[in-house]
Scaffold this active site. Sequence first.
Site, PDB file in Angstrom:
ATOM      1  N   HIS A 270       0.835  -1.204   0.000  1.00 50.18           N
ATOM      2  CA  HIS A 270       0.000   0.000   0.000  1.00 50.18           C
ATOM      3  C   HIS A 270       0.874   1.260   0.000  1.00 50.18           C
ATOM      4  O   HIS A 270       0.746   2.125  -0.871  1.00 50.18           O
ATOM      5  CB  HIS A 270      -0.909  -0.026   1.240  1.00 50.18           C
ATOM      6  CG  HIS A 270      -1.792   1.171   1.383  1.00 50.18           C
ATOM      7  ND1 HIS A 270      -3.129   1.152   1.075  1.00 50.18           N
ATOM      8  CD2 HIS A 270      -1.545   2.443   1.793  1.00 50.18           C
ATOM      9  CE1 HIS A 270      -3.649   2.345   1.283  1.00 50.18           C
ATOM     10  NE2 HIS A 270      -2.710   3.154   1.723  1.00 50.18           N
ATOM     11  N   GLU A 271       1.774   1.332   0.967  1.00 52.87           N
ATOM     12  CA  GLU A 271       2.622   2.520   1.065  1.00 52.87           C
ATOM     13  C   GLU A 271       3.564   2.609  -0.141  1.00 52.87           C
ATOM     14  O   GLU A 271       3.882   3.695  -0.615  1.00 52.87           O
ATOM     15  CB  GLU A 271       3.418   2.529   2.377  1.00 52.87           C
ATOM     16  CG  GLU A 271       2.570   2.461   3.659  1.00 52.87           C
ATOM     17  CD  GLU A 271       1.507   3.555   3.765  1.00 52.87           C
ATOM     18  OE1 GLU A 271       1.658   4.606   3.115  1.00 52.87           O
ATOM     19  OE2 GLU A 271       0.503   3.348   4.489  1.00 52.87           O
ATOM     20  N   HIS A 274       1.831   4.445  -2.808  1.00 54.38           N
ATOM     21  CA  HIS A 274       1.907   5.901  -2.595  1.00 54.38           C
ATOM     22  C   HIS A 274       3.274   6.422  -3.049  1.00 54.38           C
ATOM     23  O   HIS A 274       3.374   7.450  -3.714  1.00 54.38           O
ATOM     24  CB  HIS A 274       1.755   6.230  -1.104  1.00 54.38           C
ATOM     25  CG  HIS A 274       0.341   6.211  -0.601  1.00 54.38           C
ATOM     26  ND1 HIS A 274      -0.646   6.989  -1.156  1.00 54.38           N
ATOM     27  CD2 HIS A 274      -0.251   5.531   0.415  1.00 54.38           C
ATOM     28  CE1 HIS A 274      -1.790   6.782  -0.484  1.00 54.38           C
ATOM     29  NE2 HIS A 274      -1.578   5.906   0.461  1.00 54.38           N
ATOM     30  N   GLU A 300      -4.570   7.986  -2.898  1.00 57.57           N
ATOM     31  CA  GLU A 300      -5.065   6.732  -2.334  1.00 57.57           C
ATOM     32  C   GLU A 300      -5.383   5.722  -3.434  1.00 57.57           C
ATOM     33  O   GLU A 300      -5.294   4.515  -3.224  1.00 57.57           O
ATOM     34  CB  GLU A 300      -6.299   7.030  -1.467  1.00 57.57           C
ATOM     35  CG  GLU A 300      -6.671   5.956  -0.480  1.00 57.57           C
ATOM     36  CD  GLU A 300      -5.611   5.652   0.588  1.00 57.57           C
ATOM     37  OE1 GLU A 300      -4.664   6.435   0.753  1.00 57.57           O
ATOM     38  OE2 GLU A 300      -5.737   4.600   1.218  1.00 57.57           O
TER      39      GLU A 300
HETATM   40 ZN    ZN Z   1      -2.988   5.243   1.915  1.00 60.04          ZN
END
Ligand code: ZN
Length: 508
Positions: A270-271, A274, A300
């Site tokens: 997830h990160e 980003h 996001e």
């Molecule tokens: Zn996030």
Amino acid sequence: MVRYKEAMKLNCTELVSALRDIYDLRSARAVLEWDQSTYMPPKGNDARARQIALLSELAHQKLCAEKLGELLLYCSSGVDISDDDQALVREARRDRDRAVKVPSSLVREISETCGQAHAIWIEARKKNNFKLYAPVLKKVVELKKQEAHAIGFGQGVPYDALLDGFEPGATVKMLDPIIAETREITTRVVEATSNSRRKPKIRILRRKYPLKQQEQFGFAVLLKMGYDLDAGRLDSAVHPFSTSFDVEDSRITTRYDERYFNDAIFSTIHEGGHALYEQGFQKKYSGTPLAEAISMGIHESQSRLWENQVGRSLQLWKYFFPKARKLFPQALSGVKLEDFYFAINAVQPSLIRVDADEVTYNLHIIIRYELEQALFSGEIQVQDLPKLWNDKMKAYLGIRPRKDSEGVLQDIHWSFGGFGYFPSYLLGNLYAAQWSAFMKKDLKKFDQLLTQGNLVPIKKWLNENIHQHGRRYNAQQLIMKITGEALNPEYFGNYLRDKFQPLYDVKW
Ligand code: ZN
């Protein structure tokens, strides 16, 4: 004419350098915040709070400076400036306009009140006592209302001004039908999966997964995603996050739990999503809006796409599962890929947002959106929040928190005045589904790429279509440009249908 052009160029160079100063002050603050969450000794807190506040104030002063206003005005009046420069000036003006509208006395009051609110929220959550938190939260809401009025909201409602801070252009009028449709889609999936007789063997994920190997595995996945470790780092923190100080320094953190496989790996992916966004901006625009994220929702969408559409797909695990089995022989020997895949995609209504699966997550967000909206329209008051929260949890997720620490007190956002932030998470899910539907059309052998662990074409698609533009387009323009239509929750519905109907052997 030549003279005019040169003067123009000079002033716009001056503008870029002024914007970079602001960016650098913010980046310096972000380095301090990163350090605070990773390596800083606990006693460093007081001094660190002071240092961060000082850098924030300096950045704010520079943004509001008259000189910057003049430069922006001058550069925006140019007749023959390039499209990129035009976009740069437009976005910088947007930031400055928002900032100067709020009187500095109000900025200070909000920041001081939120400082108190944060400390009180921590205590209230620990003591499970909303009444402790209510007075200061009420004050934060009042101040944010004043801020909304100072910024302005045209024909809309005050909450729009706050939404716009995270998702430029978003309004209640625009979000309401999107959210209503998402709620309908999601509740249908939750109902169908809860009624299914097929249940995932989630205990597989609670076996012992040694930390060192988890870290090794995380790095391996990040490298496959195309994350540049010479322009980033992976560290551990209590709450996983990503942060960026430049196109060439975009860092992530994750957290490890020896007894829960999902925590580290999916936070890392997830990160990482980003961070790839931040690494994908154009270096030449570093420090300007053309090397910044469009909105929190678009940000996001990058993390969700990697985490869920890619990271929780069967195809990807066809590649990674044999590797995981080698790294975690005790936990995974004898486990079938299909069982593992089902376990990492379990749908289970739960009380805590950050632990929620990709389906129920949206309902957590919708509850917060509805409450925030009602709070800012004056329909409800701060003291009504705990009961309304619990009623909505029961109505949407079928479970009722027994205490406020697992209900209304669970999130940090309101304590820092982050009203309007939550919808970004939901928008991220929707954008991600729409991007990936079109990405699959462009990358013909999408599934095959995943089973081969060849993720670079996905990163490249995102680089070309989304990252490289920075804020050249707003979210509405970008989605139209890439997919030919506005944000449409149907894509998310289709994604859930294709994934969860076969997994749970249900129809809806
Ligand atoms: Zn996030």
